[in-house]
Design an enzyme around this catalytic site. Structure first.
Site, PDB file in Angstrom:
ATOM      1  N   ARG A  69       0.813  -1.215   0.000  1.00 13.59           N
ATOM      2  CA  ARG A  69       0.000   0.000   0.000  1.00 13.59           C
ATOM      3  C   ARG A  69       0.850   1.271   0.000  1.00 13.59           C
ATOM      4  O   ARG A  69       0.308   2.372  -0.111  1.00 13.59           O
ATOM      5  CB  ARG A  69      -0.937   0.003   1.215  1.00 13.59           C
ATOM      6  CG  ARG A  69      -2.056  -1.029   1.077  1.00 13.59           C
ATOM      7  CD  ARG A  69      -3.009  -1.024   2.227  1.00 13.59           C
ATOM      8  NE  ARG A  69      -4.108  -1.960   1.977  1.00 13.59           N
ATOM      9  CZ  ARG A  69      -4.980  -2.360   2.886  1.00 13.59           C
ATOM     10  NH1 ARG A  69      -4.886  -1.904   4.126  1.00 13.59           N
ATOM     11  NH2 ARG A  69      -5.940  -3.204   2.566  1.00 13.59           N
ATOM     12  N   GLU A  81      -1.377  -9.003  -5.151  1.00 17.87           N
ATOM     13  CA  GLU A  81      -2.745  -9.443  -5.420  1.00 17.87           C
ATOM     14  C   GLU A  81      -2.803 -10.948  -5.676  1.00 17.87           C
ATOM     15  O   GLU A  81      -3.709 -11.632  -5.195  1.00 17.87           O
ATOM     16  CB  GLU A  81      -3.306  -8.689  -6.634  1.00 17.87           C
ATOM     17  CG  GLU A  81      -3.641  -7.232  -6.376  1.00 17.87           C
ATOM     18  CD  GLU A  81      -4.914  -7.062  -5.561  1.00 17.87           C
ATOM     19  OE1 GLU A  81      -5.765  -7.974  -5.578  1.00 17.87           O
ATOM     20  OE2 GLU A  81      -5.062  -6.020  -4.900  1.00 17.87           O
ATOM     21  N   GLN A  86      -6.380 -16.744  -1.748  1.00 16.39           N
ATOM     22  CA  GLN A  86      -6.445 -17.966  -0.929  1.00 16.39           C
ATOM     23  C   GLN A  86      -5.376 -18.022   0.163  1.00 16.39           C
ATOM     24  O   GLN A  86      -5.153 -19.081   0.754  1.00 16.39           O
ATOM     25  CB  GLN A  86      -6.318 -19.209  -1.811  1.00 16.39           C
ATOM     26  CG  GLN A  86      -7.291 -19.302  -2.966  1.00 16.39           C
ATOM     27  CD  GLN A  86      -8.711 -19.564  -2.519  1.00 16.39           C
ATOM     28  OE1 GLN A  86      -8.950 -20.234  -1.535  1.00 16.39           O
ATOM     29  NE2 GLN A  86      -9.673 -19.014  -3.253  1.00 16.39           N
ATOM     30  N   THR A  87      -4.711 -16.896   0.445  1.00 16.87           N
ATOM     31  CA  THR A  87      -3.612 -16.924   1.403  1.00 16.87           C
ATOM     32  C   THR A  87      -3.686 -15.704   2.320  1.00 16.87           C
ATOM     33  O   THR A  87      -3.938 -14.592   1.872  1.00 16.87           O
ATOM     34  CB  THR A  87      -2.250 -16.939   0.683  1.00 16.87           C
ATOM     35  OG1 THR A  87      -2.246 -17.986  -0.298  1.00 16.87           O
ATOM     36  CG2 THR A  87      -1.114 -17.183   1.659  1.00 16.87           C
ATOM     37  N   CYS A 250     -26.628  -2.522   7.513  1.00 18.86           N
ATOM     38  CA  CYS A 250     -26.424  -3.947   7.254  1.00 18.86           C
ATOM     39  C   CYS A 250     -27.717  -4.718   7.490  1.00 18.86           C
ATOM     40  O   CYS A 250     -28.209  -4.798   8.609  1.00 18.86           O
ATOM     41  CB  CYS A 250     -25.313  -4.492   8.145  1.00 18.86           C
ATOM     42  SG  CYS A 250     -25.002  -6.259   7.910  1.00 18.86           S
TER      43      CYS A 250
END
Length: 403
Positions: A69, A81, A86-87, A250
């Site tokens: 960032r 990215e 998955q990690t 929400c």
């Protein structure tokens, strides 16, 4: 889910009243099934503005400080990215730093050989990501002069890059207003809208929501913020609803049903494969390894040969048969070296590993890309799947005891 007593007694307006949608929206959403397009809707401008404002305000003070960032280099952002697929972040950071130290530019990655790339990726899993990164780097150099494409179509055309990964790169590197929909974002939006279907059965709907809420003026920060929201507050288990900037809007929270979303799909039992594995040595103590074909979960990696145990077959019989079928050599199956349990995403394996002696025949790569005799000192130069790395440790421990 951490609801206050007041929120249980006096709930805010249901989410449906915040949407400029047809009266049939709720019915249509609830009755939708796999392959059926969910009704489109548009969030009111007032709600969209509040969602953007509150999320960006929260991110300004609570966003994570992550190494990718602090930069605008599309190549380095691209690497992050892909690694984050998955990690978890804590696992990715050391790999990310080592990768950029070894391949600081896309041209250096493109010029590397695949084995070097896979070795650097070793232990991170989902190895198709590394193979695709390598091929895509070669695409960028050959077709784009080493510059990552700035348009969505060009990004998606690269090997291994889908809509979400492209959106993450284009928004983070160039501040382009391109939506994303990774696992964290799916969960956040499914709860925001109380989505009455598993996310993967309602992707068009979720993409529409992601595009509607995206802040077009600050897409870089917004996309990072919504990912952080899912990763740190709107987690799969025990979400911190009382700290969430989107709590007032929400639908899942206002229905006191956060734990019911996202809805899940029924899954069949996880297959369990029993494998016989051979650690084959010759008279000089060299060890036989083979390199898997490029396709599949572990394509391009090295391994110890073996295969699935057939019904009514002993492990020893399996090992001998598999080695004959895969390498066309004869071996003597000795004692058990180690048994390893390992779980992948969609199945688990038990590796029954045996010490074996080469008797006759010249090993042939009948079921692999390459076979090689290596010394124990050389073996760490080759990229192996994680479970095979445990076999290597067992071999080293055995060697120590035999000295």
């Amino acid at each position: 889910m951490g609801l206050s007593r007041r929120s249980l007694m006096v709930r805010s307006q249901p989410f449906s009243s915040q949407l400029d949608a047809s009266p049939q929206l709720g019915k249509s959403l609830a009755s939708s099934s796999a392959g059926t397009r969910l009704s489109s809707f548009v969030l009111s401008e007032q709600v969209v503005c509040e969602l953007r404002r509150s999320l960006l305000s929260w991110y300004a003070s609570q966003g994570r400080d992550l190494p990718w960032r602090q930069i605008r280099d599309p190549y380095a952002i691209w690497i992050s990215e892909v690694m984050l697929q998955q990690t978890q972040v804590k696992t990715v950071i050391p790999y990310y730093e080592r990768w950029l130290a070894r391949f600081p530019t896309v041209k250096e990655l493109a010029a590397a050989d695949q084995q070097t790339v896979l070795k650097l990726w070793e232990g991170l899993g989902y190895y198709a990501r590394a193979r695709n990164l390598h091929q895509a780097a070669q695409q960028v150099v050959a077709a784009h002069g080493g510059n990552f494409p700035r348009d969505l179509a060009g990004a998606i055309a690269l090997k291994g890059i889908g809509r979400t990964t492209a959106g993450g790169i284009l928004s983070a590197a160039f501040n382009q207003p391109v939506a994303i929909l990774d696992g964290n974002v799916k969960r956040v939006l499914a709860r925001l809208t109380a989505l009455p279907a598993p996310p993967n059965k309602a992707l068009n709907h979720l993409w529409a929501v992601s595009e509607q809420v995206l802040d077009l003026q600050q897409p870089r920060d917004f996309n990072q913020a919504i990912m952080d929201l899912g990763a740190t507050l709107c987690t799969r288990h025990n979400p911190a609803c009382l700290l969430c900037p989107w709590q007032p809007h929400c639908a899942a929270y206002n229905q006191n049903a956060v734990s019911d979303f996202p809805m899940t799909e029924s899954r069949p039992p996880v297959p369990h494969k029993r494998i016989g594995v051979a650690v084959i040595t010759d008279n000089q103590g060299n060890i036989l390894i083979d390199r898997r074909k490029q396709e599949g979960l572990l394509g391009g990696l090295w391994e110890f040969p073996g295969g699935k145990i057939e019904p009514d077959e002993t492990v020893e019989e399996c090992v001998k048969r598999e080695i004959k079928e895969e390498l066309d050599i004869e071996i003597e199956v000795g004692d058990r070296l180690v048994t390893i349990e390992h779980a992948y995403t969609h199945f688990k394996v038990t590796l029954n590993v045996f010490n074996c002696k080469h008797l006759s025949g010249d090993p042939q790569p009948l079921e692999s890309d390459e076979v090689k005799w290596v010394t124990l000192e050389e073996i760490d130069q080759y990229p192996f799947p994680k479970a095979n790395s445990q076999i290597i440790e067992a071999i080293k421990e055995q060697a120590k005891k035999l000295k």
